[in-house]
Design a protein around this motif. Structure first.
Motif, PDB file in Angstrom:
ATOM      1  N   CYS A  51     -90.685  -4.506 -60.771  1.00 48.18           N
ATOM      2  CA  CYS A  51     -90.819  -3.789 -59.503  1.00 48.18           C
ATOM      3  C   CYS A  51     -90.443  -4.721 -58.357  1.00 48.18           C
ATOM      4  O   CYS A  51     -91.019  -5.797 -58.205  1.00 48.18           O
ATOM      5  N   THR A  52     -89.460  -4.288 -57.577  1.00 51.47           N
ATOM      6  CA  THR A  52     -89.032  -5.074 -56.417  1.00 51.47           C
ATOM      7  C   THR A  52     -89.175  -4.259 -55.141  1.00 51.47           C
ATOM      8  O   THR A  52     -88.493  -4.530 -54.160  1.00 51.47           O
ATOM      9  N   ASN A  53     -90.050  -3.255 -55.192  1.00 48.24           N
ATOM     10  CA  ASN A  53     -90.380  -2.550 -53.968  1.00 48.24           C
ATOM     11  C   ASN A  53     -91.222  -3.472 -53.080  1.00 48.24           C
ATOM     12  O   ASN A  53     -91.631  -4.546 -53.500  1.00 48.24           O
ATOM     13  N   THR A  54     -91.527  -3.024 -51.894  1.00 50.09           N
ATOM     14  CA  THR A  54     -91.985  -3.929 -50.836  1.00 50.09           C
ATOM     15  C   THR A  54     -93.125  -4.859 -51.249  1.00 50.09           C
ATOM     16  O   THR A  54     -92.994  -6.086 -51.175  1.00 50.09           O
ATOM     17  N   CYS A 112     -94.638  -5.515 -54.245  1.00 49.12           N
ATOM     18  CA  CYS A 112     -94.357  -6.361 -55.403  1.00 49.12           C
ATOM     19  C   CYS A 112     -93.340  -7.442 -55.048  1.00 49.12           C
ATOM     20  O   CYS A 112     -93.427  -8.573 -55.533  1.00 49.12           O
ATOM     21  N   ASP A 159     -89.320 -10.283 -56.520  1.00 44.15           N
ATOM     22  CA  ASP A 159     -87.934 -10.741 -56.398  1.00 44.15           C
ATOM     23  C   ASP A 159     -87.722 -12.045 -57.160  1.00 44.15           C
ATOM     24  O   ASP A 159     -86.700 -12.232 -57.845  1.00 44.15           O
ATOM     25  N   HIS A 173     -84.149  -3.479 -62.106  1.00 44.92           N
ATOM     26  CA  HIS A 173     -85.043  -3.255 -60.985  1.00 44.92           C
ATOM     27  C   HIS A 173     -85.707  -1.900 -61.179  1.00 44.92           C
ATOM     28  O   HIS A 173     -85.083  -0.955 -61.661  1.00 44.92           O
ATOM     29  N   GLU A 218     -88.378   0.937 -58.990  1.00 47.48           N
ATOM     30  CA  GLU A 218     -89.049   1.259 -57.741  1.00 47.48           C
ATOM     31  C   GLU A 218     -90.554   1.332 -57.977  1.00 47.48           C
ATOM     32  O   GLU A 218     -91.043   1.111 -59.084  1.00 47.48           O
ATOM     33  N   CYS A 219     -91.297   1.664 -56.955  1.00 46.36           N
ATOM     34  CA  CYS A 219     -92.753   1.630 -57.011  1.00 46.36           C
ATOM     35  C   CYS A 219     -93.294   2.424 -58.181  1.00 46.36           C
ATOM     36  O   CYS A 219     -92.877   3.549 -58.437  1.00 46.36           O
ATOM     37  N   CYS A 251     -99.674  -0.944 -57.000  1.00 47.29           N
ATOM     38  CA  CYS A 251     -99.583  -1.980 -55.971  1.00 47.29           C
ATOM     39  C   CYS A 251    -100.771  -2.936 -56.004  1.00 47.29           C
ATOM     40  O   CYS A 251    -100.651  -4.090 -55.593  1.00 47.29           O
TER      41      CYS A 251
END
Length: 286
Positions: free
Chosen positions: A106-109, A111, A117, A147, A149-150, A154
């Protein structure tokens, strides 16, 4: 000087029309038809069965092939264009061969800022994939890195998912150990959820067929305390005390039986651990 239309088109190849997709071998087709009819019977309108049928054909070959889309179209009375439009819209349907284990970072905000990243970049280098910008599957066919997404986890950031099972509170080091174990055939257990199975097996479960592995359904687990704190407050319940790492010479909270997030049990940083004044604890290779 002007040119004629024939001269303008000289040297331009529009290519040959794509031939119709081949059918499955007879024995495979017969087996899939039995499963497909069971799926279709669940819906008042057969068209509604397209999503699980795409999972079904994906469980056969590990990705959705032109043959699989032809099969879905014929079973549902749709055109292949209609099936293709759906298969190309959802990212859970693979359009090319991929690994036994889909490792999604997960590379959403949240994470990302918690280390997602860095985990993705370390895994990409560690696995030796993506050098051409596209191929993210290891040469042995075990791992496909991607990659994601959410995934609504979280409170356990950063999260890695393997075939849609959760591996919470990851670091570059733990993520590299995870993929090494997967490639070596070493059993790994998700932080929560059912035991891992291959991507083809996962696709069949997503098609709506029962997971018959002993204990798999019971192991589904639930949300962690950080996810449920708002619900508990709304119900008027007294929230549990925040759990931190024990400090030498100080009071120690009893660890709850529930799985903690990285926010419930903060990482060792200069703010939370005087023994590490220089910053976060680094793992080998970070």
């Amino acid at each position: 000087m002007t040119t004629t239309p024939s001269e303008q088109g000289a040297g331009v190849s529009l290519g040959m029309p794509q031939l119709p997709a081949p059918d499955y071998p007879a024995e495979v087709r017969a087996r899939l038809e039995v499963d497909a009819k069971e799926v279709i019977a669940r819906y008042p309108g057969s068209r509604s069965a397209l999503l699980p049928l795409l999972h079904l054909v994906q469980s056969e070959e590990g990705h959705v092939t032109r043959t699989g889309m032809r099969f879905c179209a014929e079973m549902l009375g749709l055109t292949t264009a209609e099936v293709t439009a759906v298969a190309t819209f959802y990212t859970m349907y693979r359009r090319k061969p991929s690994g036994d284990y889909q490792v999604g970072v997960c590379t959403n905000t949240l994470c990302a800022v918690m280390g997602g990243d860095a985990i993705f970049d370390e895994l990409k280098q560690h696995l030796g994939v993506g050098d051409d910008g596209t191929d993210m599957t290891t040469a042995d066919g075990k791992i496909t890195l991607e990659h994601i997404e959410c995934n609504a986890a979280c409170d356990f950031a950063p999260v890695v998912m393997v075939n849609w099972e959760f591996f919470d509170n990851q670091t570059p080091g733990s993520a590299k150990r995870l993929v090494d174990d997967l490639r070596a055939g070493v059993p790994v257990e998700p932080t929560r959820g059912a035991p891992l199975c291959t991507y083809k097996e996962t696709a069949r479960i997503l098609a709506g067929f029962p997971d018959e592995r002993p204990g798999a359904v019971e192991a589904s687990g639930g949300a962690g305390p950080a996810s449920l704190i708002g619900l508990r407050l709304a119900k008027g319940e007294v929230p549990q005390p925040r759990v931190v790492h024990p400090r030498a010479g100080g009071p120690q909270d009893e660890a709850p039986a529930e799985h903690l997030s990285s926010h419930d049990a903060p990482q060792q940083t200069s703010a939370s651990d005087p023994a590490h004044p220089a910053g976060p604890t680094a793992e080998e290779g970070e």
